[in-house]
Design a protein around this motif. Structure first.
Motif, mmCIF file in Angstrom:
data_model
loop_
_atom_site.group_PDB
_atom_site.id
_atom_site.type_symbol
_atom_site.label_atom_id
_atom_site.label_comp_id
_atom_site.label_asym_id
_atom_site.label_seq_id
_atom_site.Cartn_x
_atom_site.Cartn_y
_atom_site.Cartn_z
ATOM 1 N N PRO A 116 77.235 -9.326 59.078
ATOM 2 C CA PRO A 116 77.239 -9.451 57.600
ATOM 3 C C PRO A 116 78.584 -9.035 56.990
ATOM 4 O O PRO A 116 79.089 -9.710 56.093
ATOM 5 C CB PRO A 116 76.119 -8.496 57.155
ATOM 6 C CG PRO A 116 75.256 -8.329 58.360
ATOM 7 C CD PRO A 116 76.167 -8.433 59.545
ATOM 8 N N ILE A 117 79.161 -7.920 57.498
ATOM 9 C CA ILE A 117 80.438 -7.467 56.928
ATOM 10 C C ILE A 117 81.532 -8.487 57.233
ATOM 11 O O ILE A 117 82.324 -8.864 56.360
ATOM 12 C CB ILE A 117 80.834 -6.070 57.489
ATOM 13 C CG1 ILE A 117 79.794 -5.030 57.070
ATOM 14 C CG2 ILE A 117 82.220 -5.653 56.991
ATOM 15 C CD1 ILE A 117 80.036 -3.633 57.614
ATOM 16 N N ALA A 118 81.572 -8.951 58.509
ATOM 17 C CA ALA A 118 82.617 -9.902 58.910
ATOM 18 C C ALA A 118 82.529 -11.167 58.062
ATOM 19 O O ALA A 118 83.540 -11.653 57.545
ATOM 20 C CB ALA A 118 82.464 -10.244 60.389
ATOM 21 N N TYR A 119 81.298 -11.677 57.880
ATOM 22 C CA TYR A 119 81.156 -12.910 57.092
ATOM 23 C C TYR A 119 81.372 -12.659 55.601
ATOM 24 O O TYR A 119 81.811 -13.553 54.873
ATOM 25 C CB TYR A 119 79.796 -13.572 57.368
ATOM 26 C CG TYR A 119 79.854 -14.413 58.620
ATOM 27 C CD1 TYR A 119 80.336 -15.716 58.574
ATOM 28 C CD2 TYR A 119 79.470 -13.907 59.843
ATOM 29 C CE1 TYR A 119 80.435 -16.487 59.723
ATOM 30 C CE2 TYR A 119 79.557 -14.662 61.007
ATOM 31 C CZ TYR A 119 80.042 -15.956 60.942
ATOM 32 O OH TYR A 119 80.141 -16.720 62.069
ATOM 33 N N SER A 120 81.067 -11.426 55.143
ATOM 34 C CA SER A 120 81.329 -11.143 53.720
ATOM 35 C C SER A 120 82.841 -11.176 53.457
ATOM 36 O O SER A 120 83.280 -11.585 52.385
ATOM 37 C CB SER A 120 80.737 -9.796 53.301
ATOM 38 O OG SER A 120 81.496 -8.728 53.822
ATOM 39 N N VAL A 121 83.629 -10.761 54.462
ATOM 40 C CA VAL A 121 85.092 -10.830 54.325
ATOM 41 C C VAL A 121 85.537 -12.293 54.240
ATOM 42 O O VAL A 121 86.358 -12.658 53.396
ATOM 43 C CB VAL A 121 85.786 -10.107 55.511
ATOM 44 C CG1 VAL A 121 87.275 -10.398 55.550
ATOM 45 C CG2 VAL A 121 85.562 -8.600 55.417
ATOM 46 N N LEU A 122 84.946 -13.132 55.116
ATOM 47 C CA LEU A 122 85.328 -14.550 55.123
ATOM 48 C C LEU A 122 84.928 -15.228 53.811
ATOM 49 O O LEU A 122 85.739 -15.935 53.192
ATOM 50 C CB LEU A 122 84.675 -15.285 56.298
ATOM 51 C CG LEU A 122 84.932 -14.749 57.713
ATOM 52 C CD1 LEU A 122 84.417 -15.724 58.751
ATOM 53 C CD2 LEU A 122 86.406 -14.494 57.955
ATOM 54 N N VAL A 123 83.671 -14.985 53.387
ATOM 55 C CA VAL A 123 83.205 -15.607 52.132
ATOM 56 C C VAL A 123 83.981 -15.014 50.956
ATOM 57 O O VAL A 123 84.367 -15.728 50.022
ATOM 58 C CB VAL A 123 81.677 -15.387 51.953
ATOM 59 C CG1 VAL A 123 81.212 -15.953 50.622
ATOM 60 C CG2 VAL A 123 80.904 -16.032 53.085
ATOM 61 N N GLY A 124 84.216 -13.696 51.024
ATOM 62 C CA GLY A 124 84.958 -13.013 49.959
ATOM 63 C C GLY A 124 86.347 -13.606 49.780
ATOM 64 O O GLY A 124 86.827 -13.755 48.651
ATOM 65 N N THR A 125 87.000 -13.967 50.886
ATOM 66 C CA THR A 125 88.336 -14.575 50.809
ATOM 67 C C THR A 125 88.270 -15.869 50.003
ATOM 68 O O THR A 125 89.152 -16.167 49.207
ATOM 69 C CB THR A 125 88.864 -14.873 52.225
ATOM 70 O OG1 THR A 125 88.712 -13.706 53.004
ATOM 71 C CG2 THR A 125 90.317 -15.286 52.220
ATOM 72 N N PHE A 126 87.191 -16.624 50.224
ATOM 73 C CA PHE A 126 86.988 -17.887 49.516
ATOM 74 C C PHE A 126 86.795 -17.621 48.012
ATOM 75 O O PHE A 126 87.463 -18.210 47.168
ATOM 76 C CB PHE A 126 85.770 -18.600 50.115
ATOM 77 C CG PHE A 126 85.514 -19.952 49.545
ATOM 78 C CD1 PHE A 126 86.224 -21.057 50.006
ATOM 79 C CD2 PHE A 126 84.568 -20.132 48.558
ATOM 80 C CE1 PHE A 126 85.988 -22.312 49.476
ATOM 81 C CE2 PHE A 126 84.332 -21.373 48.026
ATOM 82 C CZ PHE A 126 85.049 -22.477 48.488
#
Lengths: 491, 144
Positions: free
Chosen positions: A351-361
């Motif tokens: 969840p944290i790793a993907y939140s970083v990816l989505v957050g970048t977007f």
């Protein structure tokens, strides 16, 4: 994967995360606009703030700082001819020229539109193509990096309007300066004159600050050359739909170049911006207009710069290999928050790793809004007297040069290169070519040494690998194209 | 000095620097010198080409017109003095002296702004970077 993206999205849009990532973007823009601080130092000095936050909020704030500082470098590049970091050098040429024509808001707007397009492409690449791009980085061995560096050197010839010979001379001087320090071959110190601070080589950031800030400061002191000549920022901060439509294809193309070069460890945004600018100029029907303040130049530079930003995190997040100075600092910050970058990051902390990816977007939209509505505020710099700008820029340059290593020697390097840069500017030697040579030098030499070691001292290794061959063909095509264009311009 | 700068032929200076660097490579062990030597040879060839271009060129440089004004040269001197003085009186005092001196020299005459900016900018930089963001301060012999 979709479930993970959804979980990351839900985490990223939590109000606390949105608030802190937005604060990160604003802080990043401020830090990026200060010459010399740039993304890596920006993250480094703001990391302590994130310790007060949960890991995901802290990471999102750091991503915000990163994205903001990449864009922030273009603000001073456009308004003061001083790039905040090396990847913003290209933006100086057309951005500042357009601002000096009386359109500072338009130049800033073009920069933010381009940053948005490049940033979105980079975020999409990070979100959906990370594993694929990680495989691409693994295909690049030392011989491929040699070919890439040679391709980068070819760009020098067409960097700025002016003499090809002078551009190449400056580029080779950059390469020569890059040989100062411990040799990659045996660890023997070269041209260090027993100065310990030179053992790690001539520091890039103080050189960059000196070579770009001091000459501008000296120029501003010349009677009648103040920023007051620039228009008072009364032009629109919005581009027309027609202008946007004209730039879209080029911006996407430059953004993709940024993503592909940015993803390679050690290559970075600087090379990407030079290659993209060169590509855009070569494809243009009016290449002679580049450097005179056209939107195409700003879009090429800024789209590729931001395209390379998030994609430079791909090798770090997927393989655990930091591909840039900013990624090294980001890796440190991740570790301090108890997260180990690499393949297991997506397994253990999905969840944290993907939140970083989505957050970048998501960050790109906030960055866009900040940049667009902040443009009028940034443009107020043009109202300041040069008697105020000169001491302020000098003081910030000193801090920027000193901040990287907390070493007074770096300030001396900044001043020496300031004087060299002033002479280069007035004798029409490309300062950007010198910086590009300095960036490419270590990459070129280290990878020549490694390639020869892999190939048992046979130079055939440089020309027998498919990707190298493709890059050499591109280099030859670009050189031939440049020669033809110079001939036709002479006629 | 400025006229001298104007009369200087940059490619010849670059060629001389390249020759000096080439002689320095003889102090390096064999393998270490190879890469710098290749670069230096390229620089030398390029500067020779530039010298020929200069000779062929019909453009005449106007040596009577100064390349830099006195104001610009004094500003460079002020910056050098500012940086060299860190070693003696430290960053804080140097900055608080440098800002008003350079502003007044450059012709700024709003004295209240000069005072506020000198103190304000110095305090801002000092407390933001060295205080809040924990950059280690630039050391001076008399004051930090």
């Amino acid at each position: 994967m979709i479930e993970n993206i959804l979980a990351g999205f839900l985490l990223a849009i939590k109000p606390i995360n949105l608030i802190f990532s937005s604060i990160g973007v604003v802080l990043g823009i401020i830090v990026g606009a200060i010459p010399g601080l740039g993304p890596s130092l920006g993250i480094a000095i703001l990391v302590p703030i994130t310790f007060l936050l949960s890991p995901e909020t802290g990471m999102l704030m750091l991503i915000g700082i990163f994205c903001g500082s990449v864009y922030g470098g273009s603000i001073t590049a456009i308004l003061l001819r001083i790039p905040g970091h090396s990847a913003a050098i290209v933006t100086v040429w057309d951005g500042n020229a357009l601002a000096r024509k009386g359109y500072p808001n338009k130049a800033l707007a073009a920069s933010i539109y381009a940053s948005f397009i490049g940033g979105l492409l980079s975020a999409i690449a990070l979100l959906f193509f990370s594993p694929l791009l990680a495989q691409l980085t693994l295909l690049f061995g030392p011989p491929e990096y040699v070919a890439l560096a040679i391709l980068g050197l070819t760009v020098i010839g067409s960097l700025e309007a002016g003499s090809f010979v002078k551009g190449m001379t400056a580029g080779f001087f950059g390469l020569l300066i890059a040989t100062v320090g411990i040799s990659p071959q045996t660890g023997f110190p070269r041209f260090t004159f027993d100065i310990i601070s030179l053992y790690d080589g001539v520091p890039l950031v103080p050189v960059l600050i000196g070579i770009f800030c001091i000459p501008e400061v000296v120029s501003l002191a010349k009677p009648g050359s103040s920023l007051g000549k620039m228009a008072r920022g009364e032009d629109s901060i919005f581009l027309s739909w027609r202008e946007l439509a004209q730039q879209l294809y080029g911006a996407v193309r430059s953004g993709i170049i940024g993503v592909l070069i940015g993803v390679l460890p050690g290559a970075g945004g600087t090379i990407a911006t030079f290659v993209a600018y060169d590509d855009s100029k070569r494809r243009s029907k009016t290449p002679e207009k580049y450097g005179t303040g056209i939107l195409d130049g700003i879009f090429a530079g800024e789209s590729s710069n931001n395209g390379a930003s998030a994609s430079s995190l791909v090798p770090l997040l997927t393989l655990g290999i930091p591909g840039s100075a900013a990624a090294v600092v980001f890796m440190g910050a991740l570790t301090m928050h108890g997260l180990r970058p690499g393949p297991m990051l997506f397994h253990d902390h999905a969840p944290i790793a993907y939140s970083v990816l989505v957050g970048t977007f998501l960050m790109q939209f906030f960055l866009f809004a900040c940049g667009l509505f902040g443009a009028r505020i940034f443009a107020q710099v043009t109202r300041l007297s040069s008697s105020i700008i000169i001491p302020a820029v000098t003081v910030f340059s000193v801090i920027g040069a000193y901040g990287i290593n907390s070493n007074v020697f770096d300030i001396y390097v900044m001043v020496i290169f300031g004087i060299i840069g002033t002479l280069m500017k007035d004798f029409k030697y490309s300062r950007a070519a010198l910086v590009l040579g300095l960036v490419l030098g270590p990459m070129l030499e280290e990878n020549i040494v490694r390639s020869l070691a892999i190939g048992h001292d046979s130079p055939l290794i440089f020309i027998t690998r498919p990707i190298s061959i493709i890059l050499y063909i591109l280099t030859i095509l670009m050189t031939v194209g440049l020669g033809r264009k110079q001939k036709s311009l002479k006629r | 000095m400025d006229r001298m700068l104007k009369m200087v032929n940059p490619p010849i200076i670059i060629l001389l620097i390249a020759l000096a660097c080439f002689s320095l490579t003889f102090t390096l062990p064999g393998g270490e010198a190879a890469f710098p030597r290749v670069i230096i040879i390229c620089i030398a060839l390029l500067s020779v080409a530039d010298i020929f271009r200069h000779i062929k060129s019909t453009e005449k440089t106007d040596t009577k017109k100064a390349l830099y004004t006195r104001k610009q040269l004094v500003l460079v001197l002020l910056i050098v003095l500012y940086v060299v003085s860190f070693h003696i009186i430290g960053f804080f005092l140097c900055t608080i002296i440098f800002i008003p001196v350079s502003m007044l020299y450059l012709g700024y005459r709003k004295y209240v702004v000069v005072v506020y900016l000198s103190i304000g900018l110095t305090l801002f930089v000092y407390y933001t970077f060295f205080g809040y963001l924990h950059l280690s301060s630039i050391p001076g012999m008399v004051f930090d």
